[in-house]
Write a protein that holds these residues in place. Structure first.
Motif, PDB file in Angstrom:
ATOM      1  N   GLU A  17       0.829  -1.217   0.000  1.00 52.69           N
ATOM      2  CA  GLU A  17       0.000   0.000   0.000  1.00 52.69           C
ATOM      3  C   GLU A  17       0.859   1.261   0.000  1.00 52.69           C
ATOM      4  OE1 GLU A  17      -3.246   0.381  -0.446  1.00 52.69           O
ATOM      5  OE2 GLU A  17      -3.371  -1.778  -0.730  1.00 52.69           O
ATOM      6  N   ARG A  20       2.184   1.630  -3.449  1.00 56.48           N
ATOM      7  CA  ARG A  20       1.101   2.063  -4.330  1.00 56.48           C
ATOM      8  C   ARG A  20       0.807   3.560  -4.137  1.00 56.48           C
ATOM      9  NH1 ARG A  20      -3.379  -1.512  -3.228  1.00 56.48           N
ATOM     10  NH2 ARG A  20      -2.004  -2.996  -4.243  1.00 56.48           N
ATOM     11  N   TYR A  21       0.813   4.002  -2.875  1.00 52.95           N
ATOM     12  CA  TYR A  21       0.579   5.418  -2.593  1.00 52.95           C
ATOM     13  C   TYR A  21       1.640   6.287  -3.268  1.00 52.95           C
ATOM     14  CZ  TYR A  21       0.620   9.859  -0.204  1.00 52.95           C
ATOM     15  OH  TYR A  21       0.634  11.204   0.057  1.00 52.95           O
ATOM     16  N   SER A  24       1.041   6.265  -7.109  1.00 50.91           N
ATOM     17  CA  SER A  24      -0.149   6.946  -7.628  1.00 50.91           C
ATOM     18  C   SER A  24      -0.251   8.414  -7.207  1.00 50.91           C
ATOM     19  CB  SER A  24      -1.415   6.202  -7.213  1.00 50.91           C
ATOM     20  OG  SER A  24      -1.592   6.252  -5.816  1.00 50.91           O
ATOM     21  N   GLU A  25       0.129   8.723  -5.982  1.00 49.65           N
ATOM     22  CA  GLU A  25      -0.048  10.088  -5.471  1.00 49.65           C
ATOM     23  C   GLU A  25       1.167  10.984  -5.688  1.00 49.65           C
ATOM     24  OE1 GLU A  25      -2.923  11.276  -4.264  1.00 49.65           O
ATOM     25  OE2 GLU A  25      -3.841   9.302  -4.619  1.00 49.65           O
TER      26      GLU A  25
END
Length: 74
Positions: A17, A20-21, A24-25
């Motif tokens: 996670e 992924r953060y 994507s962010e």
């Protein structure tokens, strides 16, 4: 307070996670080691505050339920 420990499965999910953060962010690729270091920092610095808040919330909830129980007894 003891150090917050996650199971191996939860730790791997948290690392995924975090990666992924960042992807994507922040449009930034980080590796497993970097994500694990971030997780360790969060667990060390923020985890105890979250834990204490959860305990406080549960105590408040249980006190309300006990009060409700006594209200029916009277």
């Amino acid at each position: 307070m003891n150090k917050i420990e996650l199971s191996k499965e939860h730790k791997q999910n948290a690392i995924k996670e975090i990666k992924r953060y960042f992807d994507s962010e922040r449009d930034e690729q980080i590796g497993d080691l970097q994500a694990e270091l971030i997780l360790d920092f969060i667990l060390d610095k923020v985890g105890p505050q979250i834990y204490n808040q959860a305990i406080s919330d549960m105590q408040r909830y249980m006190n309300e339920k006990v009060d409700d129980m006594y209200a029916y007894m009277i």
